[in-house]
Write a protein that holds these residues in place. Structure first.
Motif, short mmCIF file in Angstrom:
data_model
loop_
_atom_site.label_atom_id
_atom_site.label_comp_id
_atom_site.label_asym_id
_atom_site.label_seq_id
_atom_site.Cartn_x
_atom_site.Cartn_y
_atom_site.Cartn_z
N VAL A 69 0.86 -1.18 0.00
CA VAL A 69 0.00 0.00 0.00
C VAL A 69 0.90 1.23 0.00
O VAL A 69 1.80 1.36 0.83
N ARG A 70 0.64 2.12 -0.94
CA ARG A 70 1.51 3.27 -1.13
C ARG A 70 1.18 4.39 -0.15
O ARG A 70 0.02 4.60 0.22
N VAL A 71 2.22 5.11 0.25
CA VAL A 71 2.02 6.29 1.09
C VAL A 71 1.29 7.36 0.27
O VAL A 71 1.72 7.68 -0.84
N PRO A 72 0.17 7.88 0.77
CA PRO A 72 -0.56 8.90 0.01
C PRO A 72 0.32 10.12 -0.25
O PRO A 72 1.07 10.56 0.61
N ARG A 73 0.23 10.67 -1.45
CA ARG A 73 1.00 11.84 -1.82
C ARG A 73 0.06 12.93 -2.31
O ARG A 73 -0.90 12.66 -3.00
N GLU A 74 0.40 14.16 -1.94
CA GLU A 74 -0.40 15.29 -2.41
C GLU A 74 -0.24 15.43 -3.92
O GLU A 74 0.86 15.39 -4.45
N ARG A 75 -1.34 15.58 -4.61
CA ARG A 75 -1.31 15.74 -6.07
C ARG A 75 -1.55 17.20 -6.39
O ARG A 75 -2.66 17.71 -6.30
N LEU A 76 -0.47 17.89 -6.72
CA LEU A 76 -0.52 19.33 -6.96
C LEU A 76 -1.19 19.62 -8.30
O LEU A 76 -0.93 18.97 -9.29
N ARG A 77 -2.07 20.61 -8.30
CA ARG A 77 -2.74 21.03 -9.53
C ARG A 77 -1.86 22.05 -10.26
O ARG A 77 -1.54 23.10 -9.72
N MET A 78 -1.43 21.73 -11.45
CA MET A 78 -0.58 22.60 -12.24
C MET A 78 -1.36 23.05 -13.47
O MET A 78 -1.80 22.23 -14.27
N VAL A 79 -1.56 24.36 -13.60
CA VAL A 79 -2.36 24.90 -14.70
C VAL A 79 -1.42 25.55 -15.72
O VAL A 79 -0.63 26.43 -15.39
N ARG A 80 -1.53 25.11 -16.95
CA ARG A 80 -0.79 25.71 -18.06
C ARG A 80 -1.80 26.50 -18.87
O ARG A 80 -2.74 25.93 -19.43
N ALA A 81 -1.63 27.84 -18.89
CA ALA A 81 -2.70 28.70 -19.41
C ALA A 81 -2.20 29.68 -20.46
O ALA A 81 -1.05 30.09 -20.45
N VAL A 230 8.58 15.90 -18.23
CA VAL A 230 8.05 14.69 -17.60
C VAL A 230 7.47 15.05 -16.24
O VAL A 230 8.17 15.59 -15.38
N VAL A 231 6.18 14.78 -16.07
CA VAL A 231 5.46 15.11 -14.84
C VAL A 231 4.93 13.82 -14.22
O VAL A 231 4.19 13.08 -14.88
N PRO A 232 5.28 13.50 -12.97
CA PRO A 232 4.75 12.29 -12.33
C PRO A 232 3.26 12.43 -12.02
O PRO A 232 2.84 13.39 -11.37
N ASP A 233 2.47 11.48 -12.50
CA ASP A 233 1.02 11.58 -12.35
C ASP A 233 0.58 11.58 -10.90
O ASP A 233 -0.41 12.23 -10.55
N VAL A 234 1.30 10.88 -10.02
CA VAL A 234 0.87 10.79 -8.63
C VAL A 234 1.09 12.10 -7.88
O VAL A 234 0.53 12.28 -6.80
N ARG A 235 1.85 13.02 -8.45
CA ARG A 235 2.15 14.25 -7.74
C ARG A 235 1.52 15.49 -8.35
O ARG A 235 1.30 16.48 -7.67
N ARG A 236 1.25 15.46 -9.66
CA ARG A 236 0.76 16.68 -10.31
C ARG A 236 -0.33 16.34 -11.30
O ARG A 236 -0.19 15.42 -12.09
N ALA A 237 -1.42 17.08 -11.23
CA ALA A 237 -2.48 17.00 -12.21
C ALA A 237 -2.33 18.19 -13.15
O ALA A 237 -2.40 19.34 -12.72
N VAL A 238 -2.08 17.94 -14.42
CA VAL A 238 -1.83 19.00 -15.38
C VAL A 238 -3.15 19.41 -16.04
O VAL A 238 -3.86 18.57 -16.59
N VAL A 239 -3.47 20.70 -15.96
CA VAL A 239 -4.72 21.23 -16.49
C VAL A 239 -4.38 22.33 -17.49
O VAL A 239 -3.57 23.21 -17.21
N TYR A 240 -5.01 22.29 -18.66
CA TYR A 240 -4.82 23.33 -19.68
C TYR A 240 -5.99 24.30 -19.63
O TYR A 240 -7.16 23.89 -19.65
N GLU A 241 -5.68 25.60 -19.56
CA GLU A 241 -6.70 26.63 -19.45
C GLU A 241 -6.50 27.65 -20.57
O GLU A 241 -5.39 28.17 -20.76
N PHE A 242 -7.58 27.94 -21.33
CA PHE A 242 -7.48 28.88 -22.43
C PHE A 242 -8.59 29.92 -22.33
O PHE A 242 -9.73 29.58 -22.01
N ALA A 243 -8.25 31.16 -22.59
CA ALA A 243 -9.24 32.21 -22.61
C ALA A 243 -10.07 32.12 -23.89
O ALA A 243 -9.57 31.74 -24.95
N VAL A 244 -11.34 32.46 -23.79
CA VAL A 244 -12.23 32.47 -24.95
C VAL A 244 -12.08 33.79 -25.68
O VAL A 244 -12.17 34.87 -25.09
N GLU A 245 -11.79 33.72 -26.98
CA GLU A 245 -11.65 34.94 -27.78
C GLU A 245 -13.02 35.58 -27.99
O GLU A 245 -13.98 34.91 -28.37
N ARG A 246 -13.11 36.88 -27.79
CA ARG A 246 -14.38 37.57 -27.96
C ARG A 246 -14.41 38.36 -29.25
O ARG A 246 -13.42 38.93 -29.64
#
Length: 246
Positions: A69-81, A230-246
């Protein structure tokens, strides 16, 4: 309705027992043979179930010892915007690492795949920089960056982490020599950590990672840098964020 694959059913049953605390952190799970007998499935089904839970970060395999059983690790949210008020190349990261180690090698011949990404000939000389990004003193991201030596050679920015613009990033460094960045292209792919990556990141060999192939282009469409992140999945959740063009 089609019946769920046996390994998924077994994985969910094991997951429920893990969540319920039947096995404590650091405790070894029963053998594959015992679990196979308990669930009435083959050992290969148990193996696939365990592999799935390892990929999910709940278990870890130890060579010659078993599964734990693995030691729980905090999964940091990383936003690339990308934001409207910034240039296309101004990719920001919230929750990014607070420090990094870097080492550059000059006059490294470009391998075929890197040459293709940089629109140069295989063997053309480049500056290759290895990065190890840290958060709270712990490695959370790796990167291998390549820049054509024909572009930066003989300038103060030939070494990304030395000189007057050390650590300022590709956009600002390139601007200082009259090269204006316009576009960043990123291609994310799931992968498994090899031994070198696992050792550097402090994860298990075969653990799930996100490999981001990034290439940066100037206003003329010329590639000025390419990198494998290279981003380890157990530590970081990679999220892509884009602004909507008006």
């Amino acid at each position: 309705m089609p019946r769920e694959a046996p390994y998924l059913t077994t994985a969910e049953a094991l997951r429920a027992r893990l969540v319920a605390g039947e096995w404590q952190v650091g405790q070894r799970l029963p053998s594959r043979a015992r679990l196979a007998e308990e669930y009435g499935v083959g050992r290969n089904v148990v193996q696939r179930s365990v592999d799935l839970l390892i990929a999910d970060g709940l278990l870890e395999g130890r060579a010659g010892s078993g599964t734990y059983v693995r030691v729980p690790r905090e999964r940091l949210r990383m936003v690339r915007a990308r934001r409207r008020e910034r240039s296309l190349a101004a990719v920001t990261e919230r929750g990014r690492a607070s420090a990094w180690d870097a080492h550059s090698d000059v006059r490294v011949p470009a391998p075929e795949d890197i040459a293709e990404r940089l629109a140069v000939s295989p063997g053309d000389l480049c500056v290759r920089t290895h990065y190890e990004f840290l958060a709270d003193g712990r490695p959370v991201q790796l990167s291998e960056s390549w820049e054509p030596l024909a572009l930066t050679g003989g300038t103060p920015i030939v070494l990304p982490e030395r000189g007057p613009l050390a650590g300022k990033g590709v956009v600002e460094r390139m601007r200082s020599i009259g090269v204006h960045v316009e576009t960043v292209v990123e291609l994310p792919r799931p992968a498994r950590a090899d031994r070198t990556q696992a050792n550097l990141l402090g994860i298990g060999v075969g653990d799930l990672v996100l490999r981001i192939e990034r290439t940066i282009y100037d206003t003329g469409g010329r590639p000025v840098e390419t990198a494998d992140i290279v981003v380890p999945d157990v530590r970081r959740a990679v999220v892509y964020e884009f602004a909507v063009e008006r």
